[in-house]
Design an enzyme around this catalytic site. Structure first.
Site, PDB file in Angstrom:
ATOM      1  N   ASP A   1      -7.056   4.337  -4.283  1.00 33.61           N
ATOM      2  CA  ASP A   1      -7.682   4.128  -2.976  1.00 33.61           C
ATOM      3  C   ASP A   1      -8.359   5.476  -2.678  1.00 33.61           C
ATOM      4  O   ASP A   1      -8.694   6.207  -3.621  1.00 33.61           O
ATOM      5  CB  ASP A   1      -6.626   3.718  -1.922  1.00 33.61           C
ATOM      6  CG  ASP A   1      -7.253   3.126  -0.660  1.00 33.61           C
ATOM      7  OD1 ASP A   1      -7.656   1.957  -0.686  1.00 33.61           O
ATOM      8  OD2 ASP A   1      -7.364   3.831   0.365  1.00 33.61           O
TER       9      ASP A   1
ATOM     10  N   LYS B   1       0.865  -1.185   0.000  1.00 36.96           N
ATOM     11  CA  LYS B   1       0.000   0.000   0.000  1.00 36.96           C
ATOM     12  C   LYS B   1       0.894   1.224   0.000  1.00 36.96           C
ATOM     13  O   LYS B   1       2.047   1.160   0.434  1.00 36.96           O
ATOM     14  CB  LYS B   1      -0.852   0.013   1.278  1.00 36.96           C
ATOM     15  CG  LYS B   1      -2.132   0.807   1.145  1.00 36.96           C
ATOM     16  CD  LYS B   1      -3.230  -0.019   0.528  1.00 36.96           C
ATOM     17  CE  LYS B   1      -4.494   0.748   0.329  1.00 36.96           C
ATOM     18  NZ  LYS B   1      -5.618  -0.154   0.027  1.00 36.96           N
TER      19      LYS B   1
END
Ligand code: GLU
Length: 448
Positions: free
Chosen positions: A170, A130
């Protein structure tokens, strides 16, 4: 058994807290997985020897860098950015980029950790990672967003690639941002290849990637309902959030005959006692795209400034789709008082630890995001294989693959989910199923 499990978990967590102080979100995400899997690990000699949980709770690496860019007034702005590469045990690092002032190493380490298990559940060869920045896009012009994305990628491009690490979107990173990021990647690397997913359809994006997380969430919830012998038709569904996941979940729930009774943003909740129409959902999308709040709501919607949707309106199914820790114990109690029976997470870790415990005590059927929101990354996985082969699937084919994948995840998770208070423990099922897949790979590699 439970005592041994609790004691092993506490020993593990104490060591983690000692070496990573002040990373509360990361500890929360790890503890949830460790509690469900530590006895699986200890009882399997190969997994125990490999110390899989110790290895996964230390990312392969964290790249930290500065992003310098110029705002519209010509002033220099400086942000912090990171890419957490958690594990490439079963495929290249894969996971989104988030732009939000709350982004920090703890948040990204929790998200990267969750992503490892989620990606394993998709059945696709995807590792976990991430990234993101503390950049706040609120109130920024399109030109500023572009300059920020270009500046970020000037550095990030050194650490990613189609067989190495493949970021995607995201929170606050959608098709527009991925376009700017991909343009910069291509420029710096001099190569056109699928080092990002969520791309526009004209330069290698997959059909249905934008819809995939929200639609996949509703497909997953459909399996949960069927397992409980509950009807979708007329079901009252409370959704939080107003971004990509929330609006597509609302859209698909509506298409399947449910009544969507809420959406929300950081300013308040939008409630529809009689259910939202597609026009209402389109209005929310429009309002968010033009940087407006949700307060000037059209007929049929009521805006509760400063409130959350939980408990504000009767709903049986909750789809928290905003952000981590958005639903705490008190809010869940309110939602239960207003009829909540099931939760399927659209966001990553939207329930606080207290809310998770309450959901268990009250016998709610509760699917964790690593299972129920895996549709987005699954279609990212299909985007990677489409890019590699240069052959593209129709929206219809992708939709049917998404349905199959969500159905398979549901089956896989259910197979490892013990009943608890009369309902399957989806959280345990997701953690154990994801763990086993990654642990088999890690223990095969030896001490490396
Ligand atoms: N950010 C999404 C998630 O939380 C998608 C990641 C991806 O497509 O790589 O799963």
């Amino acid at each position: 058994m439970t005592d041994r499990r609790a004691a092993l978990t506490e020993t593990f967590m104490q060591a983690l807290r000692d070496r990573t102080p002040q990373e509360d979100e990361f500890h929360q995400a790890v503890e949830e997985v460790v509690y469900d899997t530590i006895t699986v690990e200890k009882n399997d000699p190969a997994f125990a020897r490999a110390r899989v949980l110790d290895r996964l709770s230390e990312p392969d690496r964290v790249v930290a860098f500065r992003v310098v860019w110029e705002d519209d007034t010509g002033a220099i702005q400086i942000n912090r950015a990171w890419r957490v590469q958690t594990s490439n045990a079963i495929g290249p690092y894969k996971g989104g980029l988030r732009f939000h002032p709350t982004v920090n190493p703890s948040v990204l380490k929790f998200l990267g950790f969750e992503q490892v298990f989620k990606n394993a559940l998709t059945g696709l060869p995807l590792g976990g990672g991430k990234g993101g920045s503390d950049f706040d896009p609120k109130g920024r012009s399109d030109a500023e967003i572009m300059r920020f994305c270009h500046a970020l990628m000037a550095e990030l491009c050194k650490y990613i690639g189609p067989d190495h690490d493949v970021p995607a979107g995201d929170i606050n990173v959608g098709t527009r941002e991925i376009g700017y990021l991909f343009g910069a990647y291509k420029q710096h690397r001099g190569q056109f290849h699928g080092a990002l997913t969520g791309k526009g359809p004209s330069f290698g994006g997959s059909a249905m990637r934008v819809e995939a997380t929200g639609y996949g969430l509703v497909y997953f919830a459909g399996h949960m309902l069927a397992q409980q012998n509950r009807e979708k038709d007329g079901l009252r569904v409370a959704v939080s959030g107003a971004g990509n996941v929330a609006t597509h979940a609302a859209e698909e729930a509506l298409a399947q005959g449910a009544k969507v009774v809420s959406l929300s943003d950081s300013g308040g909740a939008l409630v529809a006692e009689e259910g939202m129409s597609q026009d209402h959902i389109n209005w929310v999308r429009q309002a968010k795209a033009s940087g407006q709040g949700l307060d000037d709501a059209p007929d049929g919607l009521r805006y509760n400034a400063g409130a959350q949707p939980w408990g504000a309106v009767e709903a049986e199914l909750l789809l928290p789709c905003a952000t981590q820790n958005e639903l705490d114990r008190d809010a869940l109690q309110d939602a239960i008082d207003a009829g909540a029976k099931m939760i399927a997470e659209g966001a990553n870790m939207p329930l606080t630890g207290g809310a998770v415990k309450l959901a268990q005590q009250k016998g709610l059927v509760h699917a964790p995001g690593k299972a129920s929101n895996a549709g987005g990354v699954a279609i990212s996985g299909l985007e990677m294989s489409q890019n590699a082969h240069g052959q593209y699937l129709s929206a219809e084919t992708v939709r049917s693959r998404l349905k199959d994948i969500m159905g398979n995840i549901h089956q896989t998770v259910l197979a490892e989910a013990d009943p608890r208070n009369g309902v399957p423990d989806y959280r345990q099922g997701a953690n154990i199923a994801g763990y086993r897949k990654v642990a088999q790979a890690i223990s095969a590699f030896g001490a490396i």
